[in-house]
Design a protein around this motif. Sequence first.
Motif, short mmCIF file in Angstrom:
data_model
loop_
_atom_site.label_atom_id
_atom_site.label_comp_id
_atom_site.label_asym_id
_atom_site.label_seq_id
_atom_site.Cartn_x
_atom_site.Cartn_y
_atom_site.Cartn_z
N GLU B 35 0.83 -1.20 0.00
CA GLU B 35 0.00 0.00 0.00
C GLU B 35 0.87 1.25 0.00
O GLU B 35 0.60 2.22 -0.73
CB GLU B 35 -0.85 0.01 1.27
CG GLU B 35 -2.33 -0.08 1.03
CD GLU B 35 -3.06 -0.26 2.34
OE1 GLU B 35 -2.99 0.65 3.19
OE2 GLU B 35 -3.68 -1.32 2.52
N VAL B 38 2.46 1.85 -3.36
CA VAL B 38 1.52 2.40 -4.33
C VAL B 38 1.40 3.91 -4.16
O VAL B 38 1.44 4.68 -5.13
CB VAL B 38 0.14 1.73 -4.19
CG1 VAL B 38 -0.92 2.51 -4.94
CG2 VAL B 38 0.20 0.29 -4.69
N VAL B 41 4.53 5.63 -5.37
CA VAL B 41 4.54 5.68 -6.84
C VAL B 41 3.63 6.81 -7.33
O VAL B 41 3.99 7.57 -8.24
CB VAL B 41 4.09 4.32 -7.43
CG1 VAL B 41 3.79 4.45 -8.91
CG2 VAL B 41 5.16 3.27 -7.20
N THR B 42 2.46 6.95 -6.69
CA THR B 42 1.54 8.03 -7.07
C THR B 42 2.23 9.39 -6.98
O THR B 42 2.17 10.19 -7.91
CB THR B 42 0.31 8.01 -6.15
OG1 THR B 42 -0.23 6.70 -6.16
CG2 THR B 42 -0.73 9.01 -6.60
N VAL B 45 4.75 9.93 -9.69
CA VAL B 45 4.14 10.31 -10.97
C VAL B 45 3.73 11.79 -10.94
O VAL B 45 3.95 12.51 -11.91
CB VAL B 45 2.94 9.40 -11.29
CG1 VAL B 45 2.26 9.84 -12.59
CG2 VAL B 45 3.38 7.95 -11.43
N PHE B 46 3.18 12.26 -9.80
CA PHE B 46 2.85 13.70 -9.71
C PHE B 46 4.06 14.55 -10.09
O PHE B 46 3.97 15.47 -10.88
CB PHE B 46 2.50 14.10 -8.26
CG PHE B 46 1.17 13.62 -7.77
CD1 PHE B 46 0.18 13.25 -8.65
CD2 PHE B 46 0.91 13.58 -6.40
CE1 PHE B 46 -1.05 12.83 -8.18
CE2 PHE B 46 -0.32 13.15 -5.93
CZ PHE B 46 -1.29 12.77 -6.82
N ARG B 48 6.66 13.87 -11.70
CA ARG B 48 7.23 13.75 -13.05
C ARG B 48 6.87 14.99 -13.85
O ARG B 48 7.56 15.36 -14.79
CB ARG B 48 6.61 12.55 -13.78
CG ARG B 48 7.22 11.22 -13.50
CD ARG B 48 6.67 10.20 -14.48
NE ARG B 48 7.18 10.44 -15.82
CZ ARG B 48 6.51 10.22 -16.93
NH1 ARG B 48 5.29 9.74 -16.89
NH2 ARG B 48 7.05 10.45 -18.10
N PHE B 49 5.73 15.59 -13.51
CA PHE B 49 5.19 16.64 -14.37
C PHE B 49 5.38 18.05 -13.81
O PHE B 49 5.10 19.02 -14.49
CB PHE B 49 3.71 16.40 -14.63
CG PHE B 49 3.45 15.06 -15.27
CD1 PHE B 49 3.83 14.84 -16.57
CD2 PHE B 49 2.85 14.04 -14.56
CE1 PHE B 49 3.62 13.61 -17.17
CE2 PHE B 49 2.63 12.81 -15.15
CZ PHE B 49 3.01 12.59 -16.46
N ALA B 50 5.78 18.15 -12.56
CA ALA B 50 5.91 19.49 -11.98
C ALA B 50 7.02 19.47 -10.93
O ALA B 50 7.19 18.48 -10.21
CB ALA B 50 4.59 19.91 -11.34
N GLU B 52 7.09 21.66 -8.52
CA GLU B 52 6.47 22.12 -7.28
C GLU B 52 4.96 22.17 -7.53
O GLU B 52 4.51 22.64 -8.57
CB GLU B 52 7.06 23.49 -6.95
CG GLU B 52 6.39 24.25 -5.85
CD GLU B 52 5.62 25.43 -6.39
OE1 GLU B 52 6.22 26.31 -7.01
OE2 GLU B 52 4.38 25.42 -6.23
N ILE B 53 4.19 21.60 -6.61
CA ILE B 53 2.73 21.57 -6.79
C ILE B 53 2.08 22.30 -5.62
O ILE B 53 2.25 21.89 -4.46
CB ILE B 53 2.21 20.12 -6.87
CG1 ILE B 53 2.85 19.39 -8.05
CG2 ILE B 53 0.69 20.11 -6.99
CD1 ILE B 53 2.61 17.91 -8.06
N ALA B 54 1.36 23.35 -5.90
CA ALA B 54 0.65 24.13 -4.88
C ALA B 54 1.55 24.46 -3.70
O ALA B 54 1.16 24.34 -2.54
CB ALA B 54 -0.60 23.38 -4.42
N TYR B 192 -2.65 13.63 1.14
CA TYR B 192 -2.17 14.72 0.28
C TYR B 192 -2.21 16.02 1.07
O TYR B 192 -3.06 16.19 1.95
CB TYR B 192 -3.08 14.86 -0.95
CG TYR B 192 -3.24 13.57 -1.69
CD1 TYR B 192 -2.17 13.02 -2.38
CD2 TYR B 192 -4.45 12.88 -1.69
CE1 TYR B 192 -2.30 11.82 -3.04
CE2 TYR B 192 -4.59 11.68 -2.35
CZ TYR B 192 -3.51 11.15 -3.01
OH TYR B 192 -3.63 9.96 -3.65
N TYR B 196 -3.37 20.92 -2.16
CA TYR B 196 -3.59 20.32 -3.48
C TYR B 196 -5.04 20.53 -3.93
O TYR B 196 -5.35 20.34 -5.10
CB TYR B 196 -3.33 18.81 -3.44
CG TYR B 196 -1.89 18.39 -3.57
CD1 TYR B 196 -0.84 19.29 -3.43
CD2 TYR B 196 -1.57 17.06 -3.86
CE1 TYR B 196 0.48 18.88 -3.54
CE2 TYR B 196 -0.25 16.65 -3.98
CZ TYR B 196 0.76 17.55 -3.81
OH TYR B 196 2.05 17.13 -3.93
#
Lengths: 276, 261
Positions: B35, B38, B41-42, B45-46, B48-50, B52-54, B192, B196
């Motif tokens: 668990e 998983v 990994v999530t 993946v977040f 991978r694209f940014a 810094e997020i929020a 999270y 977010y």
Amino acid sequence: MTRPKLPRLLRLVGHQVRMNAMLALEYRVAAFVGVLDAVIAPALALLVWLTVHAHSVVPSAGTAAGLPYDRAQLVTYFLVAALCSTATSARGGWQLAEEIKTGALSTHLLRPAPPMVAALSTHVGEKVVKLGLLLPLVGLLAVGFREDLTVPAEPERWLLFGVALLLAAVLNVLLNYLIGTLAFWLRNVVSIGTLEGLLAGRFVPLAFFPPEARVALALQPWRYVLSFPVEIATQGAARADVIPGLAVQCVYVAGVWLVLRRVWRAGLRTYAAAGA
Amino acid sequence: MRYLRVLHRAVVVALMHMAEDRAHTALVVLGGFGEQAVLLVTYLVFYRFAGEIAGWTAAEALLLLGIFWIFDGVWSSFFGGSLRLLPEEIRSGGLDRILLRPVSAQFLVSCQVVEVYELTKAATGLAVVAYAGTHAGVAWSLGGVGAAAAFWASGVVLLYALRFCMAAGTFWAMRVGELYGLFSELFWAGRYPVDYFPRLMRNVLTYVIPVAFTTTFPAKALLGTADLRRLPAALACAAAMLAASRLVWQAGLRRYASASS
């Protein structure tokens, strides 16, 4: 256990489906809670991904690629996923595991239809009620996001989506049942729901994984439980990929069915009625 | 002291169960690690694209994830299993045998089933906090760690009181316990950062189902970006909610009619 003739089997299935639909209506609070949960999870995922989308780097030459889906595709993906995950979710396996543990399976074995029929009927009977409850909720979400929601226009794609969804539901029922049969040998069957969710693209669309992982992810069975029909609806799957995908889905359904039959027979031989 | 002794016995019993069924224990522990993998990994993946997020960098988000795992481990070990059983105990009248015992019944029904193996999650969480904290530039000052711990503890108490009242609602209506199903997804949304989410959801996760106190605020306190003016209010709310849960429990017990409640 004799093998019943098909018309009789269908009558039995019809009977059990009706019974289970009535049961779901009886426990409508529980059914509603289950349905709301099924909407909240993809809605949370959508909100998080929209945030990631807002902060994602615009791709420039030589750097990391941008998010494969735009805003509209994200919205469509998770709304369709909410519908599909309710339509395909299965819990017959957990029921089976419990029945093997307590010996309650014996009752089913005495009936003139394979116990699998009971699981399937529970599934269909519940779905009728749950989808009825779910559609208004998804409708509400769709209205909330109406500016971003884009659904395919061609009827052909909807037809393919329908076929894929049906196969996905059958595959999930079979896989879930197969995991449940492990109870013949194990005292407790541990849920692998989280892992299944990852492989099915429940929270992270499979297209978002690095390219190195994509082939493996595209071929594993759980993609065909949820992600594949959703991909068809969001147009993430190119048209040329849909038919081979459906073929893979059929192969998985047949394969898991054959494995299940063998495992089931082997399991019955070890079954000792009063708890395996 | 007496309560610690009871808790100690519960832990010993749980350990004995685990030793008895080693294969099952191994499977459950493995499942817990799965668990966690998983979720990790999530996050990967977040990011991978940014970058810094929020307002959260990858290292900072990992720090929050570690704190979430500590919460998950502690919660699932002590309260999760017991509170899941409570509605059934009330419905079936099984509560009788708990009421007869010479310690607080609320204490017993809240942590009678200890699932020690869940603590492996907390152990991973601690390791991740140490690792990610160093990478995120946490100063590890006494004040920061203290504030984080205080936020976290008040969050656990708030969530406990909320969950406990929901389970105790069975005294009034049989099916209230099932309402928890409605909240379970939101309940675990603490994995999270609340940042977010859009503002409405952020407020829900801060004030209605206060998961922000168990993860987001402690992480911010460690990073030195927390609004410390919230801390006294958090502690006061936690104390008030705990007292309220006690009142709900006592009112419920007055309605309780053993097997037929």
